[in-house]
Structures are given as C-alpha cells and as structure tokens.
Design a protein around this motif. Structure first.
Motif, PDB file in Angstrom:
ATOM      1  N   LEU A  12       0.790  -1.232   0.000  1.00 49.81           N
ATOM      2  CA  LEU A  12       0.000   0.000   0.000  1.00 49.81           C
ATOM      3  C   LEU A  12       0.825   1.287   0.000  1.00 49.81           C
ATOM      4  O   LEU A  12       0.587   2.183  -0.797  1.00 49.81           O
ATOM      5  N   ILE A  13       1.755   1.387   0.907  1.00 53.75           N
ATOM      6  CA  ILE A  13       2.434   2.664   1.126  1.00 53.75           C
ATOM      7  C   ILE A  13       3.449   2.981   0.041  1.00 53.75           C
ATOM      8  O   ILE A  13       3.437   4.075  -0.531  1.00 53.75           O
ATOM      9  N   GLN A  14       4.326   2.034  -0.288  1.00 50.76           N
ATOM     10  CA  GLN A  14       5.351   2.306  -1.293  1.00 50.76           C
ATOM     11  C   GLN A  14       4.765   2.615  -2.670  1.00 50.76           C
ATOM     12  O   GLN A  14       5.202   3.568  -3.315  1.00 50.76           O
ATOM     13  N   PRO A  15       3.760   1.864  -3.147  1.00 46.81           N
ATOM     14  CA  PRO A  15       3.149   2.253  -4.436  1.00 46.81           C
ATOM     15  C   PRO A  15       2.535   3.653  -4.401  1.00 46.81           C
ATOM     16  O   PRO A  15       2.591   4.377  -5.396  1.00 46.81           O
ATOM     17  N   PHE A  16       1.967   4.043  -3.262  1.00 44.46           N
ATOM     18  CA  PHE A  16       1.408   5.391  -3.139  1.00 44.46           C
ATOM     19  C   PHE A  16       2.522   6.429  -3.247  1.00 44.46           C
ATOM     20  O   PHE A  16       2.397   7.422  -3.970  1.00 44.46           O
ATOM     21  N   LYS A  31       7.257  14.338   3.802  1.00 43.85           N
ATOM     22  CA  LYS A  31       6.578  13.791   4.967  1.00 43.85           C
ATOM     23  C   LYS A  31       5.226  13.257   4.526  1.00 43.85           C
ATOM     24  O   LYS A  31       4.534  13.868   3.715  1.00 43.85           O
ATOM     25  N   LEU A  32       4.855  12.105   5.057  1.00 43.96           N
ATOM     26  CA  LEU A  32       3.585  11.481   4.738  1.00 43.96           C
ATOM     27  C   LEU A  32       2.943  11.045   6.048  1.00 43.96           C
ATOM     28  O   LEU A  32       3.513  10.245   6.781  1.00 43.96           O
ATOM     29  N   ILE A  33       1.788  11.603   6.366  1.00 47.10           N
ATOM     30  CA  ILE A  33       1.100  11.265   7.605  1.00 47.10           C
ATOM     31  C   ILE A  33      -0.174  10.509   7.252  1.00 47.10           C
ATOM     32  O   ILE A  33      -1.011  11.012   6.487  1.00 47.10           O
ATOM     33  N   LEU A  34      -0.315   9.310   7.783  1.00 45.84           N
ATOM     34  CA  LEU A  34      -1.510   8.506   7.586  1.00 45.84           C
ATOM     35  C   LEU A  34      -2.309   8.530   8.886  1.00 45.84           C
ATOM     36  O   LEU A  34      -1.823   8.105   9.918  1.00 45.84           O
ATOM     37  N   ASP A  35      -3.507   9.038   8.815  1.00 49.11           N
ATOM     38  CA  ASP A  35      -4.369   9.141   9.987  1.00 49.11           C
ATOM     39  C   ASP A  35      -5.522   8.158   9.823  1.00 49.11           C
ATOM     40  O   ASP A  35      -6.427   8.377   9.028  1.00 49.11           O
ATOM     41  N   PHE A  36      -5.466   7.040  10.539  1.00 55.09           N
ATOM     42  CA  PHE A  36      -6.517   6.035  10.487  1.00 55.09           C
ATOM     43  C   PHE A  36      -7.578   6.379  11.526  1.00 55.09           C
ATOM     44  O   PHE A  36      -7.267   6.632  12.679  1.00 55.09           O
ATOM     45  N   CYS A  87      -8.766   6.076   6.065  1.00 48.66           N
ATOM     46  CA  CYS A  87      -7.404   6.580   6.148  1.00 48.66           C
ATOM     47  C   CYS A  87      -7.354   7.946   5.473  1.00 48.66           C
ATOM     48  O   CYS A  87      -7.690   8.077   4.297  1.00 48.66           O
ATOM     49  N   PHE A  88      -6.938   8.947   6.228  1.00 48.20           N
ATOM     50  CA  PHE A  88      -6.767  10.295   5.691  1.00 48.20           C
ATOM     51  C   PHE A  88      -5.274  10.540   5.524  1.00 48.20           C
ATOM     52  O   PHE A  88      -4.473  10.151   6.378  1.00 48.20           O
ATOM     53  N   VAL A  89      -4.898  11.167   4.427  1.00 46.87           N
ATOM     54  CA  VAL A  89      -3.494  11.351   4.097  1.00 46.87           C
ATOM     55  C   VAL A  89      -3.146  12.829   4.105  1.00 46.87           C
ATOM     56  O   VAL A  89      -3.843  13.637   3.490  1.00 46.87           O
ATOM     57  N   VAL A  90      -2.067  13.177   4.797  1.00 47.70           N
ATOM     58  CA  VAL A  90      -1.525  14.523   4.801  1.00 47.70           C
ATOM     59  C   VAL A  90      -0.153  14.431   4.152  1.00 47.70           C
ATOM     60  O   VAL A  90       0.694  13.652   4.575  1.00 47.70           O
TER      61      VAL A  90
END
Length: 78
Positions: A23-27, A37-42, A72-75
C-alpha cells in the motif's frame, strides 16, 4: 472488539513490512518527487443506517445501528 483495536494488537513486523510493500510504497511511487513527509491518519466513524442492511451492528456508544468503516486520511508535505 473494534477494527482499529484488532489491527493494532494483531499486526506484527511481517504484517507492517507487507503493508508497506503493498500500500504505502506504491502510493509514494505515484509522485514525481517523493513527499518529504507522509502522515496517515486512520480513523473510524459511525455511519447510521436504517432498516435491515447486511453488515450493520449496534454501537453502544452511539446508541444506534450503524456501519463503522475504518478510513485513512493522508496529509502530504511536499
């Protein structure tokens, strides 16, 4: 037991590595320049429902039947 709670206590190192690879690396790779910076807020939220829908359950905290999706919200800080 809540979805986030199950995930938090059942996920091990192998699960986190697999989550990153799938999930994360392809994104991150979808950007021309990787974000600094990548913040994942579940977060989970109740979605009240009416009638006899498949997948509903009674939430005692909200005192009604609902779906309780995990989102999941992404900042992104580019």
């Amino acid at each position: 037991m809540a979805t986030l709670h199950r995930f938090e206590y059942q996920a091990d190192r192998h699960t986190m590595i697999h989550l990153h690879d799938v999930l994360i690396q392809p994104f991150i790779d979808s950007f021309k320049t990787p974000p600094k910076k990548l913040i994942l807020d579940f977060d989970a939220t109740d979605n009240p429902i009416h009638g006899d829908q498949v997948g509903k359950y009674f939430n005692r905290y909200y005192d009604h039947h609902c779906f309780y999706p995990c989102m999941c919200f992404v900042v992104i800080d580019c």
